[in-house]
Design a protein around this motif. Structure first.
Motif, mmCIF file in Angstrom:
data_model
loop_
_atom_site.group_PDB
_atom_site.id
_atom_site.type_symbol
_atom_site.label_atom_id
_atom_site.label_comp_id
_atom_site.label_asym_id
_atom_site.label_seq_id
_atom_site.Cartn_x
_atom_site.Cartn_y
_atom_site.Cartn_z
ATOM 1 N N VAL A 194 0.895 -1.201 0.094
ATOM 2 C CA VAL A 194 0.087 0.106 0.119
ATOM 3 C C VAL A 194 1.001 1.292 0.066
ATOM 4 C CG1 VAL A 194 -1.521 1.380 1.439
ATOM 5 C CG2 VAL A 194 -2.069 -1.071 1.184
ATOM 6 N N GLN A 195 0.446 2.062 -0.987
ATOM 7 C CA GLN A 195 1.264 3.357 -0.763
ATOM 8 C C GLN A 195 0.134 4.711 -1.001
ATOM 9 O OE1 GLN A 195 3.724 2.847 -4.390
ATOM 10 N NE2 GLN A 195 4.842 4.604 -3.790
ATOM 11 N N ILE A 196 0.388 5.723 -0.166
ATOM 12 C CA ILE A 196 -0.510 6.705 -0.286
ATOM 13 C C ILE A 196 0.360 8.105 -0.735
ATOM 14 C CG2 ILE A 196 -1.906 8.366 1.104
ATOM 15 C CD1 ILE A 196 -2.396 6.101 2.956
ATOM 16 N N GLU A 197 -0.026 8.743 -1.789
ATOM 17 C CA GLU A 197 0.623 9.795 -2.236
ATOM 18 C C GLU A 197 -0.344 10.776 -2.602
ATOM 19 O OE1 GLU A 197 1.438 8.468 -6.894
ATOM 20 O OE2 GLU A 197 2.579 7.652 -5.205
ATOM 21 N N GLN A 198 -0.054 12.137 -2.825
ATOM 22 C CA GLN A 198 -0.871 13.257 -3.475
ATOM 23 C C GLN A 198 -1.203 12.976 -4.803
ATOM 24 O OE1 GLN A 198 0.392 17.173 -1.788
ATOM 25 N NE2 GLN A 198 -1.242 18.140 -3.214
ATOM 26 N N ILE A 199 -2.407 13.286 -5.148
ATOM 27 C CA ILE A 199 -2.733 12.896 -6.666
ATOM 28 C C ILE A 199 -3.608 14.181 -7.391
ATOM 29 C CG2 ILE A 199 -2.982 10.537 -6.229
ATOM 30 C CD1 ILE A 199 -6.097 10.860 -6.173
ATOM 31 N N PHE A 200 -3.678 14.136 -8.599
ATOM 32 C CA PHE A 200 -4.310 15.137 -9.315
ATOM 33 C C PHE A 200 -5.751 15.147 -8.905
ATOM 34 C CE2 PHE A 200 -5.728 17.382 -13.313
ATOM 35 C CZ PHE A 200 -4.856 18.604 -13.055
ATOM 36 N N PRO A 201 -6.715 16.395 -8.763
ATOM 37 C CA PRO A 201 -7.936 16.041 -8.461
ATOM 38 C C PRO A 201 -8.838 15.095 -9.305
ATOM 39 C CG PRO A 201 -7.296 18.467 -8.419
ATOM 40 C CD PRO A 201 -6.204 17.629 -8.859
ATOM 41 N N SER A 202 -8.706 15.209 -10.505
ATOM 42 C CA SER A 202 -9.523 14.548 -11.368
ATOM 43 C C SER A 202 -9.533 12.898 -11.101
ATOM 44 C CB SER A 202 -9.319 14.821 -12.848
ATOM 45 O OG SER A 202 -7.948 14.661 -13.194
ATOM 46 N N LEU A 203 -8.604 12.547 -10.426
ATOM 47 C CA LEU A 203 -8.161 11.148 -10.226
ATOM 48 C C LEU A 203 -8.976 10.559 -9.138
ATOM 49 C CD1 LEU A 203 -4.276 10.592 -10.471
ATOM 50 C CD2 LEU A 203 -5.926 9.879 -12.205
ATOM 51 N N THR A 204 -9.721 11.445 -8.418
ATOM 52 C CA THR A 204 -10.688 10.945 -7.176
ATOM 53 C C THR A 204 -11.875 10.766 -7.747
ATOM 54 O OG1 THR A 204 -11.296 13.373 -6.848
ATOM 55 C CG2 THR A 204 -9.351 12.621 -5.738
ATOM 56 N N TRP A 205 -12.331 11.445 -8.971
ATOM 57 C CA TRP A 205 -13.685 11.169 -9.343
ATOM 58 C C TRP A 205 -14.139 9.786 -9.617
ATOM 59 C CZ3 TRP A 205 -12.899 15.711 -13.338
ATOM 60 C CH2 TRP A 205 -12.688 16.881 -12.770
ATOM 61 N N ARG A 206 -13.229 8.881 -10.404
ATOM 62 C CA ARG A 206 -13.811 7.494 -10.652
ATOM 63 C C ARG A 206 -14.197 6.861 -9.260
ATOM 64 N NH1 ARG A 206 -11.554 2.643 -10.753
ATOM 65 N NH2 ARG A 206 -9.479 3.530 -10.601
ATOM 66 N N ILE A 207 -13.129 7.056 -8.538
ATOM 67 C CA ILE A 207 -13.382 6.159 -6.950
ATOM 68 C C ILE A 207 -14.589 6.913 -6.337
ATOM 69 C CG2 ILE A 207 -12.071 5.549 -4.791
ATOM 70 C CD1 ILE A 207 -10.588 4.547 -7.412
ATOM 71 N N ARG A 208 -14.769 8.057 -6.228
ATOM 72 C CA ARG A 208 -15.891 8.722 -5.529
ATOM 73 C C ARG A 208 -17.061 8.105 -6.187
ATOM 74 N NH1 ARG A 208 -14.664 15.082 -5.946
ATOM 75 N NH2 ARG A 208 -12.837 15.275 -4.715
ATOM 76 N N HIS A 209 -17.263 8.079 -7.412
ATOM 77 C CA HIS A 209 -18.307 7.702 -8.139
ATOM 78 C C HIS A 209 -18.732 6.036 -7.795
ATOM 79 C CE1 HIS A 209 -21.063 6.943 -11.560
ATOM 80 N NE2 HIS A 209 -21.562 7.859 -11.250
ATOM 81 N N GLU A 210 -17.706 5.292 -8.058
ATOM 82 C CA GLU A 210 -17.964 4.124 -7.647
ATOM 83 C C GLU A 210 -18.507 3.525 -6.336
ATOM 84 O OE1 GLU A 210 -15.307 0.946 -9.321
ATOM 85 O OE2 GLU A 210 -14.644 2.452 -11.140
ATOM 86 N N ALA A 211 -17.708 4.273 -5.499
ATOM 87 C CA ALA A 211 -17.967 4.037 -4.008
ATOM 88 C C ALA A 211 -19.176 4.583 -3.311
ATOM 89 C CB ALA A 211 -16.643 4.465 -3.358
ATOM 90 N N MET A 212 -19.444 5.793 -3.867
ATOM 91 C CA MET A 212 -20.300 6.790 -3.304
ATOM 92 C C MET A 212 -21.656 7.064 -3.768
ATOM 93 S SD MET A 212 -17.749 9.497 -1.515
ATOM 94 C CE MET A 212 -18.546 9.952 -0.193
#
Length: 137
Positions: free
Chosen positions: A2-20
């Motif tokens: 597991v790795q956590i890093e800062q990402i570009f805003p648009s990379l969050t959208w697919r995960i938000r959509h699928e999960a929420m």
């Protein structure tokens, strides 16, 4: 791994959509201030699996849209994102971290030292309570 890093805003959208919001239009997951925030991605075996977005005014931080892919929930990834984000806020000398928590998720946030406020509201069929964590430096 597991790795956590800062990402570009648009990379969050697919995960938000699928999960929420899987049953909603894709654009519902885009926040108007996404490009002003700080976004973290959790990669499990090099695959983006979880995200959280952090916004701040002065030394008060708010996190929004903590989301883990449905297929990877209950594996501790949300907790790892929370721990990472709390540590980040400490480094930034935040005095407070807060969120609009879904009422059914309160117990999760208690584990990280958050407390409930008396501010509650409903939106899109969900009940929320504002939860806060104070930092002392």
């Amino acid at each position: 791994m597991v790795q956590i890093e800062q990402i570009f805003p648009s990379l969050t959208w697919r995960i938000r959509h699928e999960a929420m919001y899987p049953d909603q239009p894709f654009d519902i997951v885009k926040l108007k201030d996404d490009f002003e925030g700080i976004h973290f991605g959790l990669y499990a075996d090099h695959k983006l699996t979880g995200v959280v977005s952090l916004f701040y005014e002065g030394d008060v931080y708010q996190f929004r849209k903590l989301a883990v892919l449905p297929s990877a929930q209950k594996l501790g990834y949300g907790s790892q994102l929370m721990t990472y984000m709390i540590d980040f806020c400490k480094i930034q000398k935040a005095t407070k971290l807060w969120c609009n928590a879904r009422v059914q998720a309160k117990e999760f946030y208690f584990k990280f030292g958050f407390h409930e406020t008396d501010k509650v509201f409903s939106k899109d069929g969900n009940d929320f309570v504002i939860m806060e964590k104070e930092f002392t430096h």
